[in-house]
Design a protein around this motif. Sequence first.
Motif, PDB file in Angstrom:
ATOM      1  N   SER A  96       0.948  -1.472  -0.248  1.00  0.00           N
ATOM      2  CA  SER A  96       0.084  -0.431  -0.302  1.00  0.00           C
ATOM      3  C   SER A  96       0.708   1.650   0.208  1.00  0.00           C
ATOM      4  O   SER A  96       1.731   0.861   0.599  1.00  0.00           O
ATOM      5  CB  SER A  96      -0.766  -0.067   1.399  1.00  0.00           C
ATOM      6  N   THR A 138      -2.854   5.928  -6.188  1.00  0.00           N
ATOM      7  CA  THR A 138      -2.541   5.212  -5.097  1.00  0.00           C
ATOM      8  C   THR A 138      -3.500   3.985  -4.401  1.00  0.00           C
ATOM      9  O   THR A 138      -4.028   3.579  -5.249  1.00  0.00           O
ATOM     10  CB  THR A 138      -3.467   6.186  -3.838  1.00  0.00           C
ATOM     11  N   THR A 140      -4.001   0.624  -1.937  1.00  0.00           N
ATOM     12  CA  THR A 140      -4.570   0.282  -1.028  1.00  0.00           C
ATOM     13  C   THR A 140      -4.803  -1.537  -0.891  1.00  0.00           C
ATOM     14  O   THR A 140      -5.333  -2.148  -1.827  1.00  0.00           O
ATOM     15  CB  THR A 140      -5.460   0.686  -0.328  1.00  0.00           C
ATOM     16  N   HIS A 142      -5.536  -4.921   0.596  1.00  0.00           N
ATOM     17  CA  HIS A 142      -6.705  -5.928   1.828  1.00  0.00           C
ATOM     18  C   HIS A 142      -6.371  -7.391   1.766  1.00  0.00           C
ATOM     19  O   HIS A 142      -6.781  -8.076   0.619  1.00  0.00           O
ATOM     20  CB  HIS A 142      -7.586  -5.030   2.168  1.00  0.00           C
TER      21      HIS A 142
END
Length: 199
Positions: A96, A138, A140, A142
Amino acid sequence: MSTGEEVKAVHLPAPRSSPENDEPEPEPRRGARTPRWLVPAVVAAVLALALGGAGLLFRVGELTNSPAAGNRALTDTEATTRVIGDVSSALGKVFSYAPTNTGATRQSARELLAGKAARQYGELFGQVEKRAAEQKLTLTTHVVRAGVTRLTDRGAHLLVFLDQVAERRGKPPVTTAAQLSVTAELSDGRWQIVDITSR
């Protein structure tokens, strides 16, 4: 001999045999004799039981000494939960980044990666930083699900499913699913990722 005379029967004693010729009298039979065909059948049954018992002991020994017996992922819930938590957190941090904060990601990689994983990451992250700055990207990450396939006192192998959300300025986010095989090692009380393979 006249018909009027009585005839007397004379009983002579039975002749006695000499001691040399004496033979013991056979003992009376106490039961029926075992049929000859039954003896081999009993012996075969005993041998089968003995071999079966030996085979069972051999299998128990194999299971005790097999790699599965040393796999703590099957028995140690606490250790399994810990390695899943540590590896999931590490993957979330090293995969990330923001275009203005790639330094924090690089620092996390130094702490959380080792061995082959650290070398590969170091070779690729320079390109990632450049692209993130150019495209205002960006990313991210998970972890959706993770499972430990093997766990020992010092190492672990995991299968990890994760989602990565990529956002570029002025464009809608794009979510991509990924599947990784991860190897981790316990060092100084914490789990470090030493190998990552895309599946």
